[in-house]
Design an enzyme around this catalytic site. Sequence first.
Site, PDB file in Angstrom:
ATOM      1  N   CYS A 554       0.854  -1.192   0.000  1.00 13.66           N
ATOM      2  CA  CYS A 554       0.000   0.000   0.000  1.00 13.66           C
ATOM      3  C   CYS A 554       0.885   1.235   0.000  1.00 13.66           C
ATOM      4  CB  CYS A 554      -0.906   0.009   1.225  1.00 13.66           C
ATOM      5  SG  CYS A 554      -2.061   1.407   1.268  1.00 13.66           S
ATOM      6  N   HIS A 596      -8.769  -3.392  -3.353  1.00  7.38           N
ATOM      7  CA  HIS A 596      -7.888  -2.651  -2.447  1.00  7.38           C
ATOM      8  C   HIS A 596      -8.223  -1.155  -2.472  1.00  7.38           C
ATOM      9  CE1 HIS A 596      -3.712  -1.991  -0.666  1.00  7.38           C
ATOM     10  NE2 HIS A 596      -4.051  -0.764  -1.054  1.00  7.38           N
ATOM     11  N   GLU A 597      -8.409  -0.572  -3.662  1.00  9.17           N
ATOM     12  CA  GLU A 597      -8.690   0.862  -3.763  1.00  9.17           C
ATOM     13  C   GLU A 597     -10.098   1.192  -3.286  1.00  9.17           C
ATOM     14  OE1 GLU A 597      -6.217   2.700  -4.151  1.00  9.17           O
ATOM     15  OE2 GLU A 597      -4.914   1.059  -4.783  1.00  9.17           O
ATOM     16  N   HIS A 600     -10.106   1.732   0.314  1.00 10.38           N
ATOM     17  CA  HIS A 600      -9.664   3.067   0.720  1.00 10.38           C
ATOM     18  C   HIS A 600     -10.810   4.071   0.660  1.00 10.38           C
ATOM     19  CE1 HIS A 600      -5.571   2.090   1.323  1.00 10.38           C
ATOM     20  NE2 HIS A 600      -5.198   1.999   0.054  1.00 10.38           N
TER      21      HIS A 600
END
Length: 655
Positions: A554, A596-597, A600
């Site tokens: 990350c 993953h994004e 966020h």
Amino acid sequence: MHHVEQSIAFVLDRPEGERVGLAFLVGERMMLTCAHVVNAALGRAPRQSEPVAKSTRIRLHFALLGPANSWIERSAEVAAWLPTGEDFDVEDVAVLRLGETVSSSGAVPLRIGAHLKSRHDTLVQMWGPGHGRTLGRHVQGRLLGAVGKHRLQVDEVVHRVFRVQPGFSGGPVWEPSTSAVLGMLQAITTDDSAEVLVLDGTLLERALAATATTRPGLTLLHDHGEVHYDGTHYTLRQRRILLHGGGTPRAKYEIKVSVARFLNDEAVRNLRHHAKHPLSVGNPVRDIDLHAWCVLDVEVLRMDVKATKVRHEEITFDLCFPGDQLLTPGRQATIDYQYRVSDQMWGQWYKRNIKPNTDRLSVEAHLPTELEPECWGVTSLPSETSLEPLTGVQVRVEGDHTVYSWDRTAEEESLAEERRIRLDWFFWQRIPDSAEAEDAASVMRQFGILQVRDPARGREQSNLPAKTRSIDFRSENDRLLAQRILAHLRRVAGWVNRYHAFRPEVGMGIAAPQLGMAYAIAIVKVPDSTDYLELVNPVVADQSEQEARDFEGCLSFFDVRGIVKRPWGLRVRYQNGFGETRDDELTGGLARSVAHEIDHLNGKIYSDTDRMPEDESPIDMHQYRQLRAEHRINMPTPPAHLTWRAERNHHHPAR
């Protein structure tokens, strides 16, 4: 770069519509020209100093706007008139106010530069009427010495061959490389000679100040700040043009000098650092050595400087007008001050708070070109939350420095109080090679990427924005905002890729919250490609039953890697940068990167307890490289067939 000529208009006389001079745009509706050009347009005596009635309209033709051979015609009133009769040639300035804007046709307000006295020997460009079928023509010249007050002469070669004619009067004089306007042209001819002079930016700013609406208290007609870096120290220069709109006369002007070595969420780190390295007003090593001047009634005077409140990272000063001088209601003053601090005290950014009643704000960063600077702008609220990319940051080269600048007037852009304008930068020559860097997090911070303080298991809330706002493509503001954020994400991704060589199969991505921008926007690099997937308002509509365990990294804690269990396949619904809705089925590494994004965008990181298996913890890069060298890290094996959860449960994907 904007074409300056598109912001220039011919001034026409009343009876015949003949060109008598030029005017140029300096705001949404404000234009500058010579007073003698206005006199010519109205059939008055060339040097008549009596003010023109405000109801009087001046005819203008924008020569290079609209379709070919089709001028855009406007009329304007005289909003300010400088000549008083004492020295017409020096005060030869008039301000015009358009009845309607021409911005929708492509005209962009021009920016007035600094004093011409500091521009001696500068190459300049001018534009004026052509001959025959030629609409207009360019003329190059070079600035020479001063001719009295507020005026400089242009290279004698220009006027010796009579290339500049009276019709050029009132036009801008600009630097070809930057389009910065250094002054306004006066073309004065007699029977046997011609004189080509330039009225400087100080005089032009004084003329614009005369149009300001009187408001109670102080009006900031222009707040201009510069930071100059020499490789070890920063010199800060501030210039403010004030207009006292009423109330008690002022004997002093209060300013606040504050420094911060670290940016964004590192307030505690800043306090500790400046407790060890405090500002001072008496220590030869840490003394900021503040100096201040003022201009009152065109006289330059030194101001007395008195520190009134001293803290480790902040000092408040009173700048006192000299002697018995006071800033009385209706009076205008220009205040200049500067100080110098080391880069041990000041970080790689320059921030300005927008003060009440600000008509114009501009900032500049002068950075050594040899250090390979990268600079960008952001705007924020006082809490440093909800960052947004700052539009219109310009770049130019002056000598051995690269200059980044931003300049806006209140009528062009809302200069709302409590808003902050910031320029951030870093230097490639000081970015270590990623294979040698022991602290990659410090490099990511320089790129503007927020860092998670402790990515270990059982952490508290990360310092990334936990909530993001969706983009509404029905709103023009949101559409433009999405484009700006996507462009900045790509810019930062380019820096990261230059710093660290990712393997082709890795789908590196970055989300807006990692840059402090609380919007539902992210990009992901498509593996084995140079393309990026643009994700605006993404949601996971479905995911596969099959899962895979694999290492992830990350950018918000780049020094570690961790095992994460994720679905092998995702069905994602999102919009691209143009607002077009997409439904994509993603698998493998790309599905992992997109998940993953999206995490966020929901305030999550991969080390959260619901993402990383219970028996795993993040490992440092040394351990990770060792595992790879020992071939103990293998790519997950793709399943032969994907089973989707929504299909198994016989219901529609979640929306």
